[in-house]
Structure formats: structure tokens, C-alpha cells
Design a protein around this motif. Structure first.
Motif, mmCIF file in Angstrom:
data_model
loop_
_atom_site.group_PDB
_atom_site.id
_atom_site.type_symbol
_atom_site.label_atom_id
_atom_site.label_comp_id
_atom_site.label_asym_id
_atom_site.label_seq_id
_atom_site.Cartn_x
_atom_site.Cartn_y
_atom_site.Cartn_z
ATOM 1 N N UNK A 136 0.847 11.195 -2.430
ATOM 2 C CA UNK A 136 0.792 12.598 -2.732
ATOM 3 C C UNK A 136 1.970 13.152 -3.680
ATOM 4 N N UNK A 137 3.169 12.470 -3.562
ATOM 5 C CA UNK A 137 4.183 12.619 -4.337
ATOM 6 C C UNK A 137 3.869 12.337 -5.691
ATOM 7 N N UNK A 138 3.179 10.971 -5.906
ATOM 8 C CA UNK A 138 2.614 10.462 -7.296
ATOM 9 C C UNK A 138 1.600 11.411 -7.893
ATOM 10 N N UNK A 139 0.800 11.925 -6.883
ATOM 11 C CA UNK A 139 -0.537 12.559 -7.244
ATOM 12 C C UNK A 139 -1.700 11.458 -7.579
ATOM 13 N N UNK A 140 -1.489 10.610 -6.545
ATOM 14 C CA UNK A 140 -2.396 9.536 -6.906
ATOM 15 C C UNK A 140 -3.688 9.565 -5.482
ATOM 16 N N UNK A 141 -4.542 8.728 -6.155
ATOM 17 C CA UNK A 141 -5.454 8.524 -4.612
ATOM 18 C C UNK A 141 -5.064 7.087 -4.020
ATOM 19 N N UNK A 142 -4.888 6.873 -2.872
ATOM 20 C CA UNK A 142 -4.298 5.547 -2.392
ATOM 21 C C UNK A 142 -5.029 4.313 -2.673
ATOM 22 N N UNK A 143 -6.383 4.453 -3.144
ATOM 23 C CA UNK A 143 -7.160 3.327 -3.525
ATOM 24 C C UNK A 143 -7.062 3.201 -5.059
ATOM 25 N N UNK A 144 -6.402 3.923 -5.828
ATOM 26 C CA UNK A 144 -6.332 3.702 -7.291
ATOM 27 C C UNK A 144 -7.285 4.859 -7.840
ATOM 28 N N UNK A 145 -7.599 5.154 -9.164
ATOM 29 C CA UNK A 145 -6.808 4.198 -10.168
ATOM 30 C C UNK A 145 -5.314 4.448 -10.050
ATOM 31 N N UNK A 146 -4.287 3.603 -10.473
ATOM 32 C CA UNK A 146 -2.898 3.868 -10.317
ATOM 33 C C UNK A 146 -2.272 4.256 -11.575
ATOM 34 N N UNK A 147 -2.957 4.161 -12.722
ATOM 35 C CA UNK A 147 -2.237 4.491 -13.839
ATOM 36 C C UNK A 147 -3.296 5.271 -14.695
ATOM 37 N N UNK B 83 0.908 -1.144 -0.128
ATOM 38 C CA UNK B 83 -0.068 -0.026 -0.040
ATOM 39 C C UNK B 83 0.832 1.092 0.110
ATOM 40 N N UNK B 84 0.396 2.376 -0.925
ATOM 41 C CA UNK B 84 1.161 3.483 -0.569
ATOM 42 C C UNK B 84 0.870 4.236 0.462
ATOM 43 N N UNK B 85 2.055 4.843 0.986
ATOM 44 C CA UNK B 85 2.008 5.580 2.221
ATOM 45 C C UNK B 85 1.279 7.124 1.611
ATOM 46 N N UNK B 86 0.836 7.809 2.722
ATOM 47 C CA UNK B 86 0.124 9.074 2.236
ATOM 48 C C UNK B 86 1.057 9.956 1.412
ATOM 49 N N UNK B 87 2.269 9.923 2.131
ATOM 50 C CA UNK B 87 3.351 10.665 1.485
ATOM 51 C C UNK B 87 3.657 10.336 -0.061
ATOM 52 N N UNK B 88 3.962 9.077 -0.189
ATOM 53 C CA UNK B 88 4.076 8.412 -1.428
ATOM 54 C C UNK B 88 2.800 9.013 -2.487
#
Length: 502
Positions: free
Chosen positions: A485-496, A478-483
Motif C-alpha cells: 500500500x505504501x509503495x502503491x503496488x499490487x503484491x503480485x507485481x508489476x513492481x516497476x 514478499x511484500x506485506x499488505x502495508x508495504x
């Protein structure tokens, strides 16, 4: 070994035309059991679309002329024999073990019944695997009526098991063209019941409702289509401005494409070739026409067995991929004389021409892994100077005047559906995708989907994949909140992003 079907060099003569039709039927798995059983025990022993134990010749009365009632007193169905329900139920239970994603979907959504009020009319292959899908839809609150999209692929005992539980099914193995449309019509036209969702494979049902029942078609909330052909027909309707309902193209969703095309063909190409020819692949010269998802899957498998594989391609990108994977890229006419096996998987037509068939060496095996049976010019081989000799179910030797033989599999039709089986696990992925597409279209707020053809939202694709991970005891990080935010993603996806190619 039952070699009775092999006639020296003469053509096979039939006393009457019916025998001949019976003989040249498309998957003749059940009809010609004696022979295929003796040659390859396994070919009829697996639970699958191609192998249905119910012999088509055991009862000549058309199911349309038989009055049958299930144990609940309902006669709103038409199957070969309702008494086979118990056997069909066992097949469905075996399929369920490999389709855990649909079972977990049932458990998760049983409380809220996301398909309550949905009246789904469906037209797909009727096999143990699709039965698991149909019963999942029912568990989620839908009412279903079902028919077959292929006149040969129905498992009679499975159709009976569905009819016994109260799903109106109109299908049997070996329908005529007339029966096929009659079954579709019986599914759609009932006084008391009007469909509001369509699940289709091939577009025939959609076409029939659109032409014959325009009032029903206008009221439908969504269409889910899973085949290349059907999707093509939907895009044509849409272009002409005649598509008055939203449709979901499940065929091009990432999970279906990758798994059905790449991973499935990687396993079923060898299965089909071994069952029909028992060929040894080590050191054989093989040419694969087309290096798309299907071609890539076939090549991986063949290379692993030590075959010497080369590729033909029209697209420079796919050709470069083939080169980097260690395959020679050639023109078919340059290598045709040396090849032991020719496999087409382009989706195009006349990929292997009569002129090339004339130049093949004695004993060359020719088969097709593409969707349609137009890739090999089989029609040109039905000429007076060539002799066709049926060696066993789905295997023909075509003999040239000088005695040369070419081995043609499944008359150039799709090899893995005609001659072997498709793994249940792969079908589970497709079926889960279809179920989620129905839920999405049925529950979408007014205006989210216009009158057009849509791809499945990426979030759904990821959900389908995540439902299958427990099978492999796979654990996602699972992504941490920090990660996130860094990637500009929602933790639950979509990831791409949508344009990402997996």
C-alpha cells in the motif's frame, strides 16, 4: 596438429568454384572438422547452434529430391536425413535440462492448453534449444510448421527429431538462397492448414506471407518477432500503414535485452576469442567500440582477465558510464597503432575503416560482436595488394605487402554465433519470452491489441524471470499488505513503472 591448411605466403587456390564456396561458407564448423578438432578440441564438442556434427558433404543429394517418411508414415517435412532423429532427440533432452522454465510452463499450462486452436508457423534457428520451444508450444495445444531463418545454423539431427515427432520441419544445414525461400513457402502454403500465428526471427517469414499470401496475412492473429532486424521491418510496415495485424517486439523486452546482450556476451566474447586464437589476455591492449549492453558485457570479462581496455563511444551518457567503470574513452584513430585486439559492438557501419586497418600493428586481432557484419569494412580488404590466408575455420590472416598480418575472425560476422556457442540458459530466457508472447497475443480479447507493434507487458517479463529463479535456488521476499500500500503496488507485481530502466 593438422597444419596442412596453412600455405606459406601464397593464396589458397581451388580447383573448382564449389570447393571454394564450401571453404568460405559461414560457420564452417562441421565442414572443416579435421582442422578445428586438432586445434581446439572443445570447439566442436558442445551442444550448440554453431556445432552440428552432421557434415554437409556426406550426401550430395538435395533434401528436396529425396522422398523420406517418418515412422508414422508422414512425409510432410523436408530434412537432411530422418534417420538421425534418435541422435537429435538426445540433444533435445540435454537442452531440456537447462531450460527448466519451458518445462515448468508445460506443466503449469498442460491442463488448460492456452494455445489450443493456434496454428503457428515459425522461422527461427533450428537447434536443440528451439526444439524445446517448439515442443512446448505443441504441449500447450498449438499445431506448428517450422523453417530455418539462417541457412547455416540448422542442426540436421534436431530437425530430423522434430520431423519424427510429427512437426513439419523444412530445413537443413547449408541451404542455398533458393532452398531458403522454398522452405518458407512449403511451410506457409498447404491446402488443409492455414496459419493464424507467426513466430519470426529476422522478418523473412513475415515478409514472405505479407507479399505472397496477403489473404493469410490478414487473418493472422499476431506476429512475434525476436530480432533487431525483424523488429525494424515491422516498424517500417507499421509506419506505412500496411501492418494489418498486432505484432509483439520480443527483442526489446527487458529479459531478452539484459540477458542476451549483457550477460551472454560477457561469457561468449572470451569463448569466441579463445577458440579461434588461443590468445593470452593478461596485459593486452584492447579497444572495444561501443559501450552499450554488449560492450559492457565484453569489457567486464576482458578487464577481469587483466586486459588493458579502452572504449570508443559517440553517446556522452555511455561514455561517462565507461569512465566511471574505470575505462579510458578514446578515439579509435588515436590508439589504433598500439592495440592488440579490436572489438566492435555498435550496430553501426564502417566503425573500423580501411585506413585504420592499414595502421594496425602486426598480429592485431579484429572481430565483431554486433548484430550485422557491416561494422568492420571487410569489403575494402578484398583488394589485389592484400593476401588472404585461411588459417583455420573462421580465422583469416590478411597480409599486407610489407609482411604485416592482421587476424580477422569470422570475416567480420557475429563472433559468438560463428565461432563459439551461446549458453542454453540464455536461450531459455528468450524462448520462454516468445512462448508467453504467443499465448498473450493468441488469447487477447478483441481490441486489446490494435494493428501495431507492442512490447511485452512488464508482468510477462517478471513472470519469465520468476520461472528461472528456481535454477539458482533463489527465494523472493514478499511484500506485506502495508508495504504494498505504501509503495502503491499490487503484491503480485508489476513492481516497476514502464519507464524504469533496470
Amino acid at each position: 596438429m593438422a597444419h596442412t591448411h596453412v600455405h606459406g605466403r601464397e593464396r589458397i587456390q581451388f580447383a573448382n568454384t564449389e570447393d571454394k564456396q564450401e571453404f568460405s561458407k559461414y560457420p564452417t564448423k562441421a565442414g572443416r572438422r579435421s582442422l578445428s578438432r586438432s586445434i581446439s578440441q572443445s570447439s566442436t564438442d558442445s551442444y550448440s547452434s554453431a556445432a552440428s556434427y552432421t557434415d554437409s558433404s556426406d550426401d550430395e543429394t538435395s533434401p528436396r529430391d529425396k522422398a523420406q517418411v517418418n515412422t508414422h508414415g508422414s512425409s510432410d517435412f523436408c530434412v537432411k536425413n530422418i534417420k538421425q532423429a534418435e541422435f537429435g532427440r538426445r540433444e533435445i533432452e540435454i537442452a531440456e535440462q537447462d531450460m527448466s522454465a519451458l518445462i515448468s510452463l508445460r506443466k503449469r499450462a498442460q491442463g488448460e492448453k492456452p494455445l489450443a486452436g493456434a496454428k503457428v508457423v515459425g522461422c527461427t534457428h533450428i537447434t536443440a534449444q528451439t526444439a524445446v520451444l517448439i515442443e512446448t508450444l505443441v504441449a500447450l495445444g498449438a499445431q506448428c510448421r517450422w523453417t530455418a531463418c539462417n541457412i547455416y545454423s540448422t542442426q540436421n539431427e534436431v530437425a530430423a527429431a522434430l520431423a519424427e515427432t510429427g512437426v513439419p520441419v523444412f530445413a537443413w544445414k547449408g541451404e542455398s538462397e533458393d532452398d531458403f525461400w522454398w522452405c518458407i513457402d512449403r511451410c506457409v502454403s498447404t491446402e488443409s492448414w492455414q496459419a493464424n500465428m507467426i513466430l519470426d526471427d529476422g522478418g523473412d517469414l513475415t515478409h514472405w506471407v505479407y507479399k505472397k499470401y496477403p489473404s493469410v496475412f490478414k487473418k493472422v492473429r499476431g506476429i512475434v518477432e525476436e530480432s533487431v532486424t525483424g523488429v525494424h521491418r515491422l516498424y517500417q510496415l507499421s509506419k506505412a500503414g500496411k501492418l494489418c495485424v498486432p505484432a509483439m517486439n520480443v527483442n526489446d523486452s527487458v529479459t531478452k535485452q539484459k540477458f542476451d546482450n549483457l550477460y551472454c556476451c560477457r561469457e561468449s566474447i572470451l569463448d569466441g576469442l579463445k577458440r579461434t586464437t588461443d590468445i593470452m589476455f593478461g596485459g593486452k591492449q584492447v579497444v572495444v567500440c561501443g559501450y552499450g549492453e554488449v560492450g559492457k558485457g565484453c569489457c567486464t570479462a576482458l578487464k577481469a582477465l587483466g586486459a588493458i581496455v579502452c572504449i570508443t563511444e559517440i553517446d556522452p551518457i555511455c561514455a561517462l558510464q565507461a569512465c566511471m567503470d574505470g575505462f579510458r574513452v578514446v578515439k579509435l584513430s588515436e590508439v589504433i597503432r598500439q592495440m592488440d585486439v579490436v572489438i566492435t559492438c555498435t550496430g553501426n557501419k564502417n566503425v573500423v575503416t580501411r585506413e585504420q586497418l592499414d595502421r594496425m600493428k602486426n598480429g592485431c586481432v579484429v572481430c565483431n560482436m554486433g548484430h550485422s557484419n557491416t561494422e568492420i569494412d571487410v569489403a575494402s580488404l578484398r583488394s589485389p595488394e592484400l593476401t588472404w590466408e585461411r588459417v583455420r575455420s573462421q580465422v583469416d590472416h590478411i597480409i599486407w605487402p610489407d609482411g604485416k598480418r592482421v587476424v580477422m575472425l569470422a570475416e567480420g560476422r557475429l563472433l559468438n554465433l560463428s565461432c563459439s556457442t551461446v549458453p542454453t540458459f540464455v536461450l531459455s530466457i528468450t524462448a520462454t519470452t516468445q512462448a508467453l508472447a504467443l499465448i498473450e497475443l493468441f488469447n487477447a480479447p478483441e481490441g486489446r491489441y490494435k494493428q501495431d507493434v507492442y512490447l511485452l507487458p512488464k508482468k510477462m517479463d517478471e513472470y519469465v524471470a520468476s520461472l528461472h529463479l528456481p535454477n539458482f535456488d533463489a527465494h523472493l521476499t514478499e511484500l506485506s499488505d502495508e508495504q504494498a500500500k505504501y509503495m502503491g503496488l499490487n503484491k503480485n507485481g508489476p513492481f516497476k513503472p514502464n519507464y524504469y530502466r533496470y
